[in-house]
Write a protein that holds these residues in place. Structure first.
Motif, short mmCIF file in Angstrom:
data_model
loop_
_atom_site.label_atom_id
_atom_site.label_comp_id
_atom_site.label_asym_id
_atom_site.label_seq_id
_atom_site.Cartn_x
_atom_site.Cartn_y
_atom_site.Cartn_z
N PRO A 136 0.79 -1.18 -0.16
CA PRO A 136 -0.04 0.00 0.07
C PRO A 136 1.02 1.44 0.02
CG PRO A 136 -0.14 -0.90 1.99
CD PRO A 136 0.68 -1.99 1.11
N ALA A 137 2.10 1.02 0.58
CA ALA A 137 2.84 2.29 0.62
C ALA A 137 3.43 2.81 -0.80
CB ALA A 137 4.16 2.19 1.39
N LEU A 138 3.44 1.94 -1.80
CA LEU A 138 4.02 2.18 -3.09
C LEU A 138 3.21 3.36 -3.75
CD1 LEU A 138 4.59 -1.39 -4.69
CD2 LEU A 138 6.14 0.11 -3.04
N GLY A 318 12.96 5.51 -0.01
CA GLY A 318 12.01 4.34 0.54
C GLY A 318 12.41 3.07 0.41
N THR A 319 11.27 2.29 0.74
CA THR A 319 11.57 0.96 0.59
C THR A 319 11.77 0.58 -0.94
OG1 THR A 319 10.21 0.44 2.54
CG2 THR A 319 10.43 -1.36 1.24
N LEU A 320 12.64 -0.30 -1.38
CA LEU A 320 12.83 -0.69 -2.76
C LEU A 320 11.82 -1.65 -3.10
CD1 LEU A 320 15.03 -0.17 -5.07
CD2 LEU A 320 16.04 -2.24 -4.21
N PHE A 321 11.18 -1.31 -4.25
CA PHE A 321 10.29 -2.73 -4.68
C PHE A 321 10.48 -3.08 -6.16
CE2 PHE A 321 8.10 1.33 -5.73
CZ PHE A 321 7.43 1.04 -7.07
N LYS A 322 11.31 -2.17 -6.91
CA LYS A 322 11.69 -2.82 -8.38
C LYS A 322 12.73 -1.95 -8.67
CE LYS A 322 9.03 -0.02 -11.55
NZ LYS A 322 8.18 0.25 -12.79
N ILE A 323 13.46 -2.65 -9.86
CA ILE A 323 14.58 -1.82 -10.30
C ILE A 323 14.38 -2.13 -12.00
CG2 ILE A 323 16.29 -2.16 -8.66
CD1 ILE A 323 17.48 -4.50 -10.58
N ARG A 324 14.94 -1.12 -12.73
CA ARG A 324 15.08 -1.40 -14.22
C ARG A 324 16.73 -1.33 -14.39
NH1 ARG A 324 12.86 3.45 -15.62
NH2 ARG A 324 10.54 2.52 -15.55
N ILE A 325 16.88 -2.01 -15.47
CA ILE A 325 18.48 -2.19 -15.80
C ILE A 325 18.17 -2.18 -17.44
CG2 ILE A 325 18.61 -4.65 -15.73
CD1 ILE A 325 21.36 -2.61 -14.63
N GLY A 326 19.30 -1.50 -17.91
CA GLY A 326 19.11 -1.21 -19.26
C GLY A 326 20.52 -0.82 -20.06
N GLY A 379 7.00 -10.80 3.80
CA GLY A 379 5.51 -10.51 4.21
C GLY A 379 4.83 -9.86 3.26
N GLN A 380 5.21 -9.41 2.11
CA GLN A 380 4.45 -8.69 1.15
C GLN A 380 4.39 -9.54 -0.34
OE1 GLN A 380 5.64 -4.81 1.04
NE2 GLN A 380 4.54 -4.29 2.64
N PRO A 381 3.34 -9.60 -1.01
CA PRO A 381 3.43 -10.38 -2.10
C PRO A 381 4.24 -9.65 -3.52
CG PRO A 381 1.36 -9.23 -2.28
CD PRO A 381 1.89 -9.08 -0.91
N ILE A 382 4.84 -10.31 -4.12
CA ILE A 382 5.95 -9.69 -5.11
C ILE A 382 5.16 -9.17 -6.35
CG2 ILE A 382 6.18 -11.99 -6.23
CD1 ILE A 382 9.09 -11.17 -6.83
N LEU A 383 5.50 -8.15 -6.90
CA LEU A 383 5.02 -7.39 -8.03
C LEU A 383 5.07 -8.38 -9.03
CD1 LEU A 383 5.55 -3.78 -7.26
CD2 LEU A 383 3.45 -4.99 -7.01
N PRO A 384 4.17 -8.69 -9.95
CA PRO A 384 4.53 -9.89 -11.06
C PRO A 384 4.91 -8.96 -12.23
CG PRO A 384 2.09 -9.35 -11.14
CD PRO A 384 2.75 -8.59 -9.60
N VAL A 385 5.61 -9.33 -13.00
CA VAL A 385 6.10 -8.87 -14.46
C VAL A 385 5.08 -9.15 -15.34
CG1 VAL A 385 7.80 -8.95 -16.23
CG2 VAL A 385 8.51 -9.38 -13.66
#
Length: 1099
Positions: A136-138, A318-326, A379-385
């Motif tokens: 919810p914090a995202l 803040g809390t890391l939830f994804k990265i982008r590499i390119g 403790g939180q579901p992973i965000l799907p690709v």
């Protein structure tokens, strides 16, 4: 010296405790510090809920500090560069001008789009009202902003990197920015490139440069290892390594919490290493980092099987939830296969392991060169690709497609996708006219989507693009998001932007309805001229394959031939889209709908009033005004019926409208190629189908024999359309190359022009809109949709005249002069005023409902200049009408009244006229006393009191005047002296000595094109200057738009106009028309000297 250097790649966004500097209190201060509470909203975005800021001398010391703070809070492409009042009229330049409790608009440029503040205050932000099922914090990341700091390299010399601060002052235009770089680097800067060789053609494209540019003169781009790391993170000065911030210092705390150790392992597959530049973006619950480019300590970085380790600083995200590499896809071998990535937060000690095992290469897998990877949060579901389907619909206008590189960024409640190039469509070629391209875009699931940013880099020939809409399909939610555009992304069209911010429609079904209604409105605008009073029409039914006929006994069918005398109908009444269609052959009998069936009835009955409903395919439906929903309907055999009598598939309610007498001699027509475009003669003599539907695209018809005509450009006299030596251009001289047979297409009311000299060759259009000879096909490339601007007349000699005789006659009657008084009447008027001018010497003409006598009384001083008249009614306008006779030297003599006979058709009740002269001849001054018009049949008389000078050197210096109808000694509409303030821009060489014209449009017609002659300034249109003029006209009502024209002789006289402001006496508000562009300007190879400006708001 700050310990954390400023950088556009690794920005540290201020948290609530950041960015505040303690200042010592002075005991001498006696005045209390008063706080102001102010709301800021985003220009043109009612979905942005606003930002509330408490302003006092402690929070913001300078105005620039406030702009910087708002740039983090208000999502604008280039940050907040301008603050203005809600109407956009007044710009705020200092803190003292901000008023407590008031609201203001933020924008990244001087152009401001008004916002309904009440709606914005009520509407929650999309990310606040979203239904998140993930952390919810995202929340969303900030949109891309113009870098505040750029690293600049000279072309081919990577050792010359220099950090440059980008300020508002140097980015007022792209040319100003190039000039600034020239001064800073002390070398000529004419072109900009990204480090991988992509051209940067505009300020908007600097976003694609990722904070680094290569400057060049006229030479092409030179590849090199443009290493920016040392310029972004310079070594500390002596003694700085031992500097310690106080324990509670927020800046030190933020820096430690934002430091990360990054380990990237390249796979050991063959050719897994890369020569390209690698970047990484971190997304946290507070915000995201900018792209951080990763550079090793030696040349052997990102090689097969190697591990590369970096230390980066991103601030508190803040809390890391994804990265982008390119990577940037640069170098000799850019393809890269990444095995895994490890991240360590050097402050908290948290570690994250991210397996990748993917190719980032154009020629591998899906061809993408960046990957988004979710972070596992305990403790939180992973965000799907998710693999999104992106459908891009290019418009069906000519030259609507583009060859430029197109980029998109999609925004949702869980961040954004970053800027992605769309290059691999399911079609063989991308972004073609009328085509829908489908792309796949892989990203960590964004949640509910709310906007996209779409744009292109402006590279390649014909790079302009007309985008209809974007549909993004989320396969996880099985939901489609629609983003409507229906605008040009073209530096020479519309507002000149090549990127747009589009918001999702709230209801996709409603969005589809809106799109259909928009298409219908555009079609009605293009077709409405056919239904003006006085026109004669035919109704063709495609299902039955025949024309509607009305017989004397009242019977009706739809199987008639095109020459059947019972198949013609006169428009005897027209108001809006409601008409009465009376039989041309049978007086006082018209089409009618009675109990759902079409029949013939007396023209004065209510059942004969039919509502015309225009469809996107240019067909029309005829609906009863008495019983809405009842339509004129025929079956496939052409018999009258209603919907209940047989299957729906065997019924037809659509009719193709054909107009009689379009190509009579001396008619003026427009050959439309789409709903917005027309066949146009360019300045170089070539022809194109992408011209604007304006006077530049008008053609005069010279009828050779029945069905055979020549077409002469109205704007460029003595230049004829022709087919010669495999080319189609306007260099014809009236010989046989210019003779065309008109082939009528019954199915869509279009025509095709077949060369008489080269049978089988037609005037056609290429994909880019340029004209060329073509064979007849049904793909639309040889179809033109005629629109009559001025009807011609029957020529009694044409049946016996040979082509050579006709050519000789045509050459004798060519247009001899052009007057600057020619007014381009708006399409809303010009297509409703089919007109024919007849002078009093044509004594054989019979009197009709349209015949008028015009009496012009001259005062003490006459004129020998060419006098022109325009007449305005409540249903249209007609003009220009030349007032002349065989002996012009005997006209407009002092104290003399001259009489003329004219024909004025279908303009309704007359309420004003405009009369003027062209300022030529030895006696251009004219004292006009009075104009009187008398209807020849009814003897009705209209008086227009003048008593004015039409002279450049007398009175107000105008050679045109408007006069309202006077009834019982009182004008029915007042004369208004509009004050016109024209703002010339601050850009270099923005001034001009050229003639500037302006035409104002309102609810009651227009002012005509007026020369801006007498300014309040000694020298007109100087750089940064505001010139005030006066335009006197019969009250136009509420102003709607303005036409601005600059007659520049060469490029040195081009003019940059910032805006036009109109003030009306007795009204406190101002009408603002924003321009912000050069005049003339080029679009799709055509130089345009005029531009339409639409009302931006009132203040």
């Amino acid at each position: 010296m700050s310990e954390t250097p400023s950088t556009s790649f690794s920005r540290i966004h201020p948290t609530p405790s950041e960015g505040r500097v303690s200042y010592p209190r002075h005991l001498s201060v006696t005045h209390p510090i008063v706080a102001k509470r102010i709301s800021f909203y985003k220009s043109g975005d009612p979905q942005f809920g606003g930002v509330q800021v408490v302003l006092n001398p402690r929070s913001f010391k300078t105005f620039d500090a406030l702009l910087d703070n708002l740039s983090w809070k208000v999502p604008l492409p280039f940050g907040v560069r301008n603050i203005s009042t809600p109407g956009g009229m007044h710009s705020i330049t200092c803190l003292e001008e901000l008023q407590d409790g008031q609201s203001y608009l933020c924008s990244h440029g001087q152009r401001v789009q008004p916002v309904d503040l009440e709606r914005a205050r009520r509407r929650p932000r999309p990310w606040q009202s979203s239904r998140a099922i993930y952390p919810p914090a995202l929340r969303r990341a900030s949109p891309p902003a113009l870098p505040r700091r750029l690293v600049v390299f000279r072309n081919g010399d990577p050792s010359t990197g220099r950090a440059v601060v980008v300020s508002r002052r140097v980015t007022q235009s792209f040319q100003a920015f190039l000039q600034y770089l020239t001064e800073v680097l002390r070398c000529p800067v004419m072109k900009l490139y990204t480090t991988d060789g992509r051209k940067v053609p505009s300020l908007q494209s600097l976003i694609l440069a990722s904070g680094t540019i290569v400057v060049a003169g006229r030479e092409p781009f030179k590849p090199g290892n443009y290493d920016i790391q040392k310029y972004l993170f310079p070594a500390r000065l002596p003694g700085m390594a031992h500097h310690v911030y106080p324990r509670g210092n927020a800046r030190s705390e933020s820096r430690r919490s934002g430091s990360w150790k990054v380990s990237i392992i390249t796979s050991d597959l063959p050719n897994a290493g890369t020569s390209s530049q690698i970047y990484i973006v971190l997304y946290g619950q507070h915000r995201s980092s900018a792209p951080i480019y990763l550079y090793g300590t030696n040349e052997a970085r990102f090689q097969d099987g190697h591990e590369d380790i970096f230390i980066i600083t991103v601030g508190d995200i803040g809390t890391l939830f994804k990265i982008r590499i390119g990577h940037t896809n640069s170098g000799p071998s850019p393809a890269w296969h990444c095995k895994e990535i490890k991240l360590w937060n050097m402050h908290s000690g948290k570690q994250f392991y991210i397996p990748v095992q993917r190719w980032l290469a154009r020629d591998q897998e899906d061809g993408d060169i960046c990957r988004e990877l979710p972070i596992l949060i305990k403790g939180q579901p992973i965000l799907p690709v998710t693999i999104y389907e992106v459908h891009m619909a290019t418009g069906d206008l000519w030259n609507a497609g583009t060859k430029a590189n197109v980029y998109i960024s999609i925004y949702g409640e869980n961040g954004d996708t970053g800027s992605r190039q769309l290059f691999r469509s399911k079609n063989a070629f991308n972004f073609l006219r009328g085509q829908t391209d489908t792309f796949s875009l892989e990203a960590v699931h964004l949640g509910d989507l709310y906007k996209v940013v779409i744009g292109h880099d402006g590279l390649g020939p014909g790079n302009g693009w007309f985008l209809d809409d974007i549909v993004v399909k989320d396969p996880r939610k099985n939901h489609e998001y629609v983003f409507s555009c229906h605008r040009w992304l073209d530096q020479g069209e519309d507002d000149g932007k090549i990127s747009r911010e589009l918001f999702a429609s709230e209801n996709n079904f409603f969005s589809g309805r809106q799109k259909l209604e928009l298409k219908r409105k555009e079609t009605w605008t293009a077709e409405s001229w056919k239904f003006m009073k006085g026109n004669t029409l035919q109704f063709y039914n495609k299902l039955a394959g025949g024309f509607v006929r009305l017989f004397p006994d009242g019977k009706i069918d739809a199987v008639g031939e095109s020459t059947d005398k019972y198949g013609f109908f006169d428009v005897i009444f027209s108001k809006g889209n409601v008409c009465i269609f009376q039989s041309h052959q049978i007086n006082h009998v018209s089409l009618a709908l009675d109990n759902g069936f079409v029949t013939g009835m007396a023209s004065d009955t209510a059942a004969t009033e039919l509502r015309v409903l225009c469809q996107p395919n240019r067909c029309v439906l005829l609906e009863s005004t008495l019983v809405p929903g009842h339509m004129v309907t025929f079956d496939r055999h052409g018999k009258i019926t209603d919907e209940s009598s047989t299957g729906y598939a065997h019924l037809s309610r659509e009719f193709v409208i054909h107009v009689k007498g379009m190509f009579l001699d001396n008619a003026v027509v427009l050959l439309a190629t789409s709903l917005r475009q027309a066949l146009c003669l360019q300045s170089d003599g070539s022809c194109t189908g992408v011209g604007n539907q304006s006077e530049k695209s008008y053609w005069k018809v010279h009828k050779i024999s029945p069905g055979i005509c020549m077409f002469e450009s109205v704007k460029n006299a003595q230049m004829y359309l022709r087919i010669n030596d495999g080319r189609c251009d306007g260099y014809g001289t009236g010989n046989a190359d210019c003779h065309f047979k008109i082939k009528k297409n019954l199915e869509n009311a279009s025509i095709s022009l077949e060369s008489m000299k080269n049978p089988g060759l037609f005037v056609g259009l290429q994909a880019d809109g340029h004209a060329k000879p073509a064979i007849y096909t049904k793909d639309g490339s040889v179809f033109f949709f005629p629109q009559v601007i001025q009807f011609g007349r029957e020529n009694s000699m044409e049946a016996s005249a040979t082509p050579s005789q006709k050519e000789e006659k045509t050459n004798q009657t060519k247009i001899q002069t052009e007057t600057p008084l020619k007014m381009e009447v708006g399409r809303s008027l010009s297509f409703r005023t089919a007109k024919e001018i007849r002078h009093c010497q044509s004594s054989e003409n019979l009197q009709s409902e349209d015949e008028w006598k015009v009496y012009v009384l001259t005062g003490s001083t006459g004129t020998q200049a060419k006098v022109t008249l325009w007449v305005y009614g409540d249903e249209g306008a007609t003009g220009p009408i030349g007032l002349s006779k065989d002996n012009p030297h005997q006209l407009f003599l002092p104290s003399q009244e001259d009489e003329f006979q004219v024909e004025i058709r279908s303009i309704g009740e007359i309420y004003k006229i405009r009369i003027g002269h062209d300022g030529t001849s030895g006696q251009p001054e004219w004292n006009l006393q009075k104009v009187t018009m008398q209807h020849m049949k009814s003897k009705k008389t209209l008086d227009f009191a003048a008593n004015t000078w039409l002279s450049h050197i007398r009175a107000d210096g105008d050679i045109v005047c408007e006069l309202p109808v006077v009834k019982e000694g009182q004008a029915i509409f007042p004369l208004v002296r509009y004050q016109v303030y024209i703002h010339t821009g601050q850009l270099k060489q923005a001034d001009t000595e050229s003639e500037v014209y302006l035409c104002l449009y309102g609810e009651r017609g227009d002012s005509g094109l007026r020369l801006m002659h007498n300014s309040n300034m000694p020298i007109k249109f100087q750089r940064g200057q505001v010139d005030m003029f006066q335009v006197e006209a019969v009250s136009l009502g509420k102003l709607q738009k303005a036409l601005l024209c600059c007659k520049a002789r060469d490029e040195s006289q081009y003019w940059y106009c910032e805006k036009v402001v109109i003030r009306e006496p007795g009204i406190t508000s101002e009408s603002i028309f924003t321009c912000e562009r050069w005049l003339p300007f080029m679009s799709q190879g055509i130089i345009h000297s005029e531009i339409e400006l639409y009302l931006q708001g009132k203040d």
